[in-house]
Design an enzyme around this catalytic site. Sequence first.
Site, mmCIF file in Angstrom:
data_model
loop_
_atom_site.group_PDB
_atom_site.id
_atom_site.type_symbol
_atom_site.label_atom_id
_atom_site.label_comp_id
_atom_site.label_asym_id
_atom_site.label_seq_id
_atom_site.Cartn_x
_atom_site.Cartn_y
_atom_site.Cartn_z
ATOM 1 N N ASP A 269 1.366 -1.429 0.227
ATOM 2 C CA ASP A 269 0.074 -0.078 0.116
ATOM 3 C C ASP A 269 0.717 1.240 -0.152
ATOM 4 O O ASP A 269 2.464 1.035 0.195
ATOM 5 C CB ASP A 269 -1.197 0.176 1.137
ATOM 6 C CG ASP A 269 -2.414 0.833 0.912
ATOM 7 O OD1 ASP A 269 -3.235 0.464 1.448
ATOM 8 O OD2 ASP A 269 -2.340 1.928 -0.381
HETATM 9 C C1 GLC Z 1 -4.280 4.760 -0.032
HETATM 10 C C2 GLC Z 1 -5.251 3.616 0.202
HETATM 11 C C3 GLC Z 1 -5.616 1.903 -0.846
HETATM 12 C C4 GLC Z 1 -5.291 2.085 -2.085
HETATM 13 C C5 GLC Z 1 -3.995 2.872 -2.728
HETATM 14 C C6 GLC Z 1 -3.784 4.019 -4.106
HETATM 15 O O1 GLC Z 1 -3.498 5.328 0.655
HETATM 16 O O2 GLC Z 1 -5.465 2.820 1.532
HETATM 17 O O3 GLC Z 1 -6.309 1.620 -1.125
HETATM 18 O O4 GLC Z 1 -5.632 2.206 -3.616
HETATM 19 O O5 GLC Z 1 -3.423 3.967 -1.323
HETATM 20 O O6 GLC Z 1 -4.640 4.990 -3.805
#
Ligand code: GLC
Length: 737
Positions: A269
């Site tokens: 993430d």
């Molecule tokens: C965010 C979220 C994740 C998302 C990613 C890209 O912090 O936790 O669900 O897909 O970053 O935006």
Amino acid sequence: MEYKQLEQLLKDMSLEEKVGQMVQLPAGMIAKEGLITGQVDNLHLPKEQKRLIGSVLGLTGAEDLREMQENFMAEHPHHIPLLLMYDVINGMETIFPIPLGQGCTFSPELVEQAARVAAKEATAAGLHVTFSPMLDLVRDARWGRVMESTGEDPYLNAELGKAMVRGYQGSGKGEALDLAKEGNIAGCVKHFAAYGAPLGGREYENVELSERTLREDYFPAYQAAIEEGCVMVMTSFNTLNRIPSSGNKWLMRKVLREEMKFDGLLISDYSAVDEMISHGIAADSREAAKLAILAGVDMDMVSNAYIRYLAELVRSGEVEERLVDDGCMRVLKLKNELGLFENPFKDGSVEKEMEILLCKEHRNLARKMAAKSFVLLKNEKILPLAKEANGTVALIGPYADTVDMFGAWSFPKKPELGVTIKQGMEAKGVVPAVSKGCFIQDEDKQAKVGQKDVYTEEELEFLMKEAVETAKSAETVILCLGEHREYTGEGGSRADITLPKHQLELLHRVAKVNKNIVTVVFSGRPVVISEVVEVSKAVLMVWMPGTEGGNAVADVLYGDVMPEGKLSMCLPRSVGQVPIFYNKFRTGRPNEEGTRVGFIHGYIDESIYPLFPFGYGLTYTDFVYSEVKLSKDTMTKEEAVTATVTVTNTGMRDAVETVQLYLWDVTGSVVRPEKMLKGFQKVSLKAGESKEVSFAITEDMLRFYNIDMEFASEPGRFVAYIGSDSSTKNGAEFRLV
Ligand code: GLC
């Protein structure tokens, strides 16, 4: 490209190039000029490194993505295309209900269709991958991201997660996976694992769960989506039992790769690899990089770790180069499966965007799904309303005439093309008297920037008085209340999950002058609405219904569409009950009524049961269930028992009922939940019609992680319940011998 060509490409790449493929950066760092600009926090990375990255997130639009891809590939030593990813969680430009609302449809078919539309719109906009389905099981309404989940039940989440994967990747109806095919987008199961169980519902908080609870409740939906062929998985921010997921070898190498047999791309993430420093298990970004590559993270989303230190870790001998080869090859394989080496722009097309984004067909599906996601919680014979109402209808509240009914993860470029409730009613020839009454968010409680309704107390009082006058002269009041979208989603955890105080004041002031109140509730979570339910004659929970929300609300309020949603997450009576969920344990002192006090399971001052249970939802007719009949009262592992009920529509309107099957394993080598959803069927019944509904109960449905952590069934007593929601007592006993 043939696999051997990929292998040759890998051989031809430098170590820096291979590491580069394992890095994802935000589009803001790869500007239109082809490379880095300083506008955003660009991690201050050297230009020669950024030109080697493998993926970009956060930009959409066929024209912009084509330009970026062209510029980027021209600069890359082997002209390897970028993987272009984005959060298309509940639609791209045509916005669908939030996944929590989609869960309330109990319809894998509809969920698959909505994902299909999202995939077509997203690929037309030039994208290759969506960061969806989010399959975190949720039991704590304080957590802001419950809106992204399909709810509190492992089985429902698994069924709907599989449907999303089919819709995104085009593998429905048993079609072979062909990501390069037009309209197909790569899915990404997230957030692995158990991000939905943070202590206190606090965002990014530690998660402490036993292995048995993980395996019984939290892993099944992820696993189902992986078995459905989802090609990517994302790590979660949280620590799981004190180990951050992005550095958790047991979770990634043992559970995900070995047990769940996932061999696709594992992405971290956003900045989660570097966050292992502040978690306290990495001294610095270099150590974080090492932990992540050893845990098997193939792509580092926006952090210093891989791009700065992974090559050095290999050169120093601390990390085997084969780990980088494995990660890089997974990235190249996904690009190849998407056909990007032959067509780096995939389906991106300005003409296609113009043609299909928000087209009538997509809007119609969004409208249909929104209406089916609504849950009718209460109706004292006031709904459906008659269009030719005797006397006026007052439409009051901050959600009465706004298009902003989009979930927190919705980024429509033309939100103004949404339909408000006022417009939805007018389209039916009903002209309501409209008053805003108050603003969505109490001024003093606006925790998130950018959503400031700046107003004075005088302005607020004026709005309230105006609303009361409007209510006074109306036959019926439709009151549109709810939490602000920015109070949900990532970073949207709340300790108080009631509605804003001004909205409750508006409710009570209106109720003083008009008792015929139909309250429509907008939220990204199960908000506490006990007061609303008490004061209103009808309550319709509509979550965040998206682009066609206004039309869908009008469709249901006026009976053109029957409400059929069933709660995918229970509504608590108070925040003190949370986390609360239906598949709970009986304990040694069961409290059937829920409110008894003394030396018994529960509270002195609150029931142990929610205001409305999982699976609950009314419609504009009534259904009567017969007793459960079983084909036999014992079964062996090789046999099945068939459980059957007769459901009768005793009302005056045709309607759909979601018939639910729950099982209780009465005695096990470990305690078992007193109910587990094991099946559901949507049954259409004409007024007065009866139908038999049967479920086959097979031995695999009875398996669980026993005292020895073996996944197996055990002989003994079971009860099969079939009913309209999880509180049903309509059951019959059988034995597994
Ligand atoms: C965010 C979220 C994740 C998302 C990613 C890209 O912090 O936790 O669900 O897909 O970053 O935006």
